[in-house]
Design a protein around this motif. Structure first.
Motif, PDB file in Angstrom:
ATOM      1  N   GLU A  59      48.627  33.983  80.124  1.00  0.00           N
ATOM      2  CA  GLU A  59      47.602  34.380  79.163  1.00  0.00           C
ATOM      3  C   GLU A  59      47.753  33.573  77.884  1.00  0.00           C
ATOM      4  O   GLU A  59      48.837  33.112  77.544  1.00  0.00           O
ATOM      5  CB  GLU A  59      47.618  35.876  78.852  1.00  0.00           C
ATOM      6  CG  GLU A  59      48.847  36.400  78.183  1.00  0.00           C
ATOM      7  CD  GLU A  59      48.729  37.916  77.970  1.00  0.00           C
ATOM      8  OE1 GLU A  59      47.599  38.419  77.820  1.00  0.00           O
ATOM      9  OE2 GLU A  59      49.771  38.569  77.942  1.00  0.00           O
ATOM     10  N   ASP A  60      46.663  33.351  77.206  1.00  0.00           N
ATOM     11  CA  ASP A  60      46.697  32.794  75.850  1.00  0.00           C
ATOM     12  C   ASP A  60      45.494  33.369  75.102  1.00  0.00           C
ATOM     13  O   ASP A  60      44.799  34.235  75.617  1.00  0.00           O
ATOM     14  CB  ASP A  60      46.716  31.249  75.879  1.00  0.00           C
ATOM     15  CG  ASP A  60      45.424  30.645  76.411  1.00  0.00           C
ATOM     16  OD1 ASP A  60      44.380  31.334  76.382  1.00  0.00           O
ATOM     17  OD2 ASP A  60      45.445  29.492  76.852  1.00  0.00           O
ATOM     18  N   GLU A  61      45.279  32.847  73.887  1.00  0.00           N
ATOM     19  CA  GLU A  61      44.197  33.407  73.054  1.00  0.00           C
ATOM     20  C   GLU A  61      42.842  33.384  73.755  1.00  0.00           C
ATOM     21  O   GLU A  61      42.061  34.322  73.683  1.00  0.00           O
ATOM     22  CB  GLU A  61      44.060  32.579  71.771  1.00  0.00           C
ATOM     23  CG  GLU A  61      45.014  32.983  70.703  1.00  0.00           C
ATOM     24  CD  GLU A  61      44.886  32.096  69.498  1.00  0.00           C
ATOM     25  OE1 GLU A  61      43.912  31.339  69.404  1.00  0.00           O
ATOM     26  OE2 GLU A  61      45.796  32.161  68.651  1.00  0.00           O
ATOM     27  N   ASP A  62      42.587  32.262  74.434  1.00  0.00           N
ATOM     28  CA  ASP A  62      41.277  32.113  75.070  1.00  0.00           C
ATOM     29  C   ASP A  62      41.222  32.740  76.449  1.00  0.00           C
ATOM     30  O   ASP A  62      40.169  32.810  77.068  1.00  0.00           O
ATOM     31  CB  ASP A  62      40.930  30.609  75.243  1.00  0.00           C
ATOM     32  CG  ASP A  62      40.929  29.905  73.921  1.00  0.00           C
ATOM     33  OD1 ASP A  62      40.549  30.558  72.932  1.00  0.00           O
ATOM     34  OD2 ASP A  62      41.339  28.728  73.877  1.00  0.00           O
ATOM     35  N   TYR A  63      42.365  33.128  76.945  1.00  0.00           N
ATOM     36  CA  TYR A  63      42.436  33.543  78.345  1.00  0.00           C
ATOM     37  C   TYR A  63      43.368  34.745  78.464  1.00  0.00           C
ATOM     38  O   TYR A  63      44.496  34.614  78.936  1.00  0.00           O
ATOM     39  CB  TYR A  63      42.967  32.334  79.142  1.00  0.00           C
ATOM     40  CG  TYR A  63      42.918  32.439  80.634  1.00  0.00           C
ATOM     41  CD1 TYR A  63      41.800  32.049  81.354  1.00  0.00           C
ATOM     42  CD2 TYR A  63      44.036  32.899  81.347  1.00  0.00           C
ATOM     43  CE1 TYR A  63      41.786  32.114  82.738  1.00  0.00           C
ATOM     44  CE2 TYR A  63      44.017  32.970  82.727  1.00  0.00           C
ATOM     45  CZ  TYR A  63      42.894  32.573  83.408  1.00  0.00           C
ATOM     46  OH  TYR A  63      42.894  32.639  84.771  1.00  0.00           O
ATOM     47  N   PRO A  64      42.941  35.916  77.976  1.00  0.00           N
ATOM     48  CA  PRO A  64      43.825  37.086  78.069  1.00  0.00           C
ATOM     49  C   PRO A  64      44.107  37.445  79.520  1.00  0.00           C
ATOM     50  O   PRO A  64      43.235  37.256  80.378  1.00  0.00           O
ATOM     51  CB  PRO A  64      43.022  38.198  77.386  1.00  0.00           C
ATOM     52  CG  PRO A  64      41.690  37.658  77.104  1.00  0.00           C
ATOM     53  CD  PRO A  64      41.631  36.201  77.422  1.00  0.00           C
TER      54      PRO A  64
ATOM     55  N   ASP B 211      41.850  39.199  81.805  1.00  0.00           N
ATOM     56  CA  ASP B 211      40.749  38.489  82.469  1.00  0.00           C
ATOM     57  C   ASP B 211      41.183  37.877  83.793  1.00  0.00           C
ATOM     58  O   ASP B 211      40.449  37.100  84.380  1.00  0.00           O
ATOM     59  CB  ASP B 211      40.228  37.339  81.580  1.00  0.00           C
ATOM     60  CG  ASP B 211      39.451  37.869  80.406  1.00  0.00           C
ATOM     61  OD1 ASP B 211      39.198  39.082  80.372  1.00  0.00           O
ATOM     62  OD2 ASP B 211      39.112  37.068  79.520  1.00  0.00           O
TER      63      ASP B 211
ATOM     64  N   PRO C 107      44.309  26.924  83.324  1.00  0.00           N
ATOM     65  CA  PRO C 107      44.779  26.668  81.961  1.00  0.00           C
ATOM     66  C   PRO C 107      46.294  26.502  81.869  1.00  0.00           C
ATOM     67  O   PRO C 107      46.821  26.289  80.798  1.00  0.00           O
ATOM     68  CB  PRO C 107      44.333  27.925  81.207  1.00  0.00           C
ATOM     69  CG  PRO C 107      44.276  28.988  82.234  1.00  0.00           C
ATOM     70  CD  PRO C 107      43.944  28.332  83.540  1.00  0.00           C
TER      71      PRO C 107
END
Ligand code: SF4
Ligand code: SF4
Length: 184
Positions: free
Chosen positions: A37-42, A45, A129
């Protein structure tokens, strides 16, 4: 060709006999493909798109939540007019492995159709990602895994919707001149 529950079960049986490498590759990366996960890709999701018919495998599962998207909500070929089923992994990296989706079982190999309608399997790092160590470090995959994955996708392409999806993803890849590596 319509994909039935029996067909999916047979595919699962075949793919159960193989794995990309002879060790738990999740130890190389702390199961990044399940938990990234990262900011754009929790991680909330983290959903996996199902192939037509695969939704029939998830009647009652504590590991997966089945979510349906209307074709208007999603960038999919028009032939998928009934929309797309996905599963959300509820407790990654733990799940009922015996019913995990085909796209998860055949990862990190991806089906590709070139402009001459030749089908092959590729590595495409742009698709995710995170970095999968098997791809990044060019790890040699088990041949039986490659062969079984190849046979599975070649068979699945007889389904019109799956063909359209793989073709559409392949055209996008080629139009954007994305670099990929041919595996088989
Ligand atoms: S497939 Fe790649 S990203 Fe997923 S667990 Fe194995 S090494 Fe990690
Ligand atoms: S289906 Fe299981 S193995 Fe695949 S990404 Fe989800 S939690 Fe990980």
């Amino acid at each position: 060709m319509e994909i039935t529950k029996e067909i999916i079960e047979k595919i699962h049986e075949k793919l159960n006999e193989v794995s990309p490498v002879d060790y738990d590759c999740g130890k190389l990366c702390n199961e990044i493909c399940c938990v990234y996960e990262d900011e754009d890709y929790p991680n909330d999701d983290l959903i996996i798109y199902l192939l037509p018919g695969e939704e029939l495998m998830y009647d009652a599962s504590e590991s997966f939540e089945v979510i349906h998207y209307d074709i208007k909500e999603i960038d999919y070929p028009n032939s998928w007019k009934d929309g797309v089923y996905t599963v959300k992994c509820l407790n990654p990296p733990n799940c009922e492995r015996e019913i995990r989706p085909i796209q998860c079982r055949t990862f990190p190999l991806i089906p590709h159709i070139d402009k001459n309608n030749h089908f092959y399997l590729i590595f495409d790092e742009s698709q995710y990602p995170y970095k999968c160590p098997l791809i990044k470090d060019n790890v040699e995959l088990n041949n039986d895994f490659i062969v079984e994955t190849y046979k599975t996708w070649r068979f699945l392409l007889k389904n019109r919707l799956i063909y359209d999806l793989v073709d559409s993803d392949s055209r996008k890849r080629e139009n954007k001149k994305i670099k990929y590596k041919k595996v088989k």
